[in-house]
Design a protein around this motif. Structure first.
Motif, PDB file in Angstrom:
ATOM      1  N   ILE A   1       0.693  -1.028  -0.065  1.00 40.13           N
ATOM      2  CA  ILE A   1      -0.082   0.121   0.039  1.00 40.13           C
ATOM      3  C   ILE A   1       0.928   1.283  -0.023  1.00 40.13           C
ATOM      4  O   ILE A   1       1.892   1.150   0.709  1.00 40.13           O
ATOM      5  N   SER A   2       0.372   2.306  -0.777  1.00 39.15           N
ATOM      6  CA  SER A   2       1.219   3.469  -0.889  1.00 39.15           C
ATOM      7  C   SER A   2       2.669   3.239  -1.462  1.00 39.15           C
ATOM      8  O   SER A   2       2.711   2.597  -2.563  1.00 39.15           O
ATOM      9  N   LEU A   3       3.652   3.543  -0.637  1.00 38.78           N
ATOM     10  CA  LEU A   3       4.956   3.271  -1.035  1.00 38.78           C
ATOM     11  C   LEU A   3       5.057   1.666  -1.132  1.00 38.78           C
ATOM     12  O   LEU A   3       5.692   1.277  -2.057  1.00 38.78           O
ATOM     13  N   GLY A   4       4.476   0.844  -0.339  1.00 41.06           N
ATOM     14  CA  GLY A   4       4.291  -0.548  -0.632  1.00 41.06           C
ATOM     15  C   GLY A   4       3.862  -0.951  -2.266  1.00 41.06           C
ATOM     16  O   GLY A   4       4.441  -1.967  -2.747  1.00 41.06           O
ATOM     17  N   GLY A   5       2.951  -0.281  -2.403  1.00 40.22           N
ATOM     18  CA  GLY A   5       2.257  -0.544  -3.809  1.00 40.22           C
ATOM     19  C   GLY A   5       3.372  -0.232  -4.814  1.00 40.22           C
ATOM     20  O   GLY A   5       3.389  -0.763  -6.098  1.00 40.22           O
TER      21      GLY A   5
END
Length: 478
Positions: A322-326
């Motif tokens: 999610i976000s950076l993780g995405g």
């Protein structure tokens, strides 16, 4: 029999009262609070290297102008934080001996020391009650920038700019010679889960630390487990806090149902926080070099975790975030074509991510809130120069796995991870429209939706199960 439990805050967030998290009002309030929230942890990070040196030295370290009228309060705050640090160090020494030192311990003992660790880790990581007055009464910058010189960066990275696989590649020959050994900690019981840590030397030549990840499996695991490796967002403290959203809405939700969930610490985040910096700060402080250094390292580390899951018998492994993780997930999906087959994921689940990082650096609301754009401009990073680094910053324009195995989730009003850049990349990748989900919300609304709703979890379950069935059919036919 004792076990770790779901924090009360998560139960509140998933209750009817938690609907406020998806509102425009909450999005506005949360967005405006970002500079102060990171100002507090910047104040704490400065204290980690300035304890015992006095208020003047501390203010220089934190990046604030002189403030003689605050010296007494700063002295008291530093003394209070010194006690927290001492308790934290003592707790971590005990925790390490139990989980990594071969110390023979009972299950209840491990639960108790894990609770103690999380409590004191949170007090150390986010001591708002200790340093909050600095963010409120005095200007503490949310980021201590060390922006690189663009000419130096072009010289240093010119080979990688011409051949991005130098940065993102994990060739067969390199893998056979340097593949890191993965260590596994003692286990601790969770709510229907067995949880443990993995650690291994990061395969990135640009980092010198251990990569770490927390693993969640069913308490009564029997047989091979479909696995998802899922990355958190920027600035998260992961299991250094009592409440880690990804742990609750994904890991502890799916693991009891027969899945393995792996939540890595991204470089410079969580357990990998650098002294003098808060969790994730070097990613922003060293932009844009900090960005692609993290992406490449996290992508390669994810490949190691995918391989580890396969050695544990996982028939299918998905990667998301999610976000950076995405963004990390998109890099994995776009860079893994030349990796050893065992390191390549079967599915991709990117959430709330931009598709063009060079554009996002200059257009994201986060850049304004944290003064990133001004720091880049002052160092000479124009839009044209940033675009020269697009081959390292941006995910490739074609995926290395079938587009119909990519399942993205974005917010239509997301101005931190600009939605239009995500749409453009997904179009280039050829991701089918039925695979895409767009929620009518901003960036924090995306997080609220994955926390409160079951749509994302249902997609992960369905696609892991479908891919597992396909894989087993192949095995039978062979």
């Amino acid at each position: 029999m004792d076990y770790l439990q779901t924090p009360a805050v998560h139960r509140i967030m998933t209750s009817p009262a938690g609907r406020l998290l998806t509102s425009r009002v909450f999005e506005t309030i949360k967005t405006r609070s970002i500079p102060r929230e990171f100002g507090v942890v910047r104040a704490r990070a400065a204290a980690d290297v300035a304890l015992g040196e006095g208020p003047e030295a501390y203010l220089r370290e934190v990046g604030a102008p002189p403030a003689p009228h605050l010296h007494d309060r700063i002295e008291r705050a530093l003394a209070e934080y010194a006690q927290i640090r001492e308790e934290y160090d003592e707790t971590m020494e005990r925790w390490n001996s139990v989980f990594w030192g071969g110390y023979e311990s009972l299950p209840d003992e491990r639960v108790a020391i894990e609770r103690d660790r999380r409590e004191i880790s949170q007090r150390r990581a986010k001591p708002s009650d200790v340093f909050g007055f600095l963010a409120k009464e005095h200007l503490v910058p949310p980021v201590k920038f060390s922006t690189p010189n663009p000419d130096d960066a072009l010289t240093r990275w010119h080979h990688e700019l011409a051949e991005p696989e130098r940065l993102y590649g994990f060739a067969e020959s390199r893998a056979s010679e340097e593949f890191p050994r993965v260590e596994r900690s003692a286990t601790v019981r969770g709510p229907g889960t067995v949880e443990f840590l993995l650690r291994f030397t990061s395969p990135s030549p640009h980092l010198s630390d251990k990569a770490t990840a927390r693993v969640y499996e069913p308490a009564d695991a029997d047989g091979d487990l479909p696995t998802i490796v899922f990355h958190s967002g920027w600035g998260m403290f992961d299991d250094q806090l009592a409440y880690w959203p990804e742990e609750e809405y994904l890991a502890r939700a799916l693991a009891p149902e027969g899945y393995r969930v792996i939540l890595p610490d991204a470089p410079w985040h969580g357990r990998r926080e650098l002294l003098g910096h808060y969790s994730g700060e070097p990613y922003i402080a060293r932009a844009p070099v900090g960005l692609f250094t993290l992406y490449s390292a996290a992508a390669l580390e994810t490949g190691v975790l995918v391989d580890w899951a396969r050695t544990e018998g996982s028939p299918v492994v998905g990667v998301g975030g999610i976000s950076l993780g995405g963004t990390i997930a998109l890099h994995v999906g776009g860079r893994c074509g030349d990796w050893p087959e065992s390191m390549r994921p079967d599915l991709l689940f990117p959430v709330g991510m931009p598709g063009a990082i060079d554009q996002t650096l200059l257009s994201s609301d986060l850049s304004d809130l944290l003064d990133i754009e001004n720091a880049l401009d002052a160092a000479g990073w124009t839009g044209d120069v940033l675009h020269e680094f697009a081959p390292l910053l941006n995910p490739p324009k074609t995926p290395c796995l079938s587009p119909d195995r990519v399942f993205p989730f974005v917010g239509t009003r997301d101005t931190m991870a600009p939605t239009q850049t995500a749409r453009a990349l997904l179009d280039e990748w050829g991701v089918p429209r039925p695979n895409r989900r767009e929620w009518d919300c901003g960036h924090f609304g995306v997080l609220a939706n994955v926390i409160r709703g079951d749509e994302f979890r249902h997609t992960v379950r369905r696609e892991l199960d479908r891919a597992t069935r396909d894989e087993r059919r192949k095995t039978v036919s062979v």
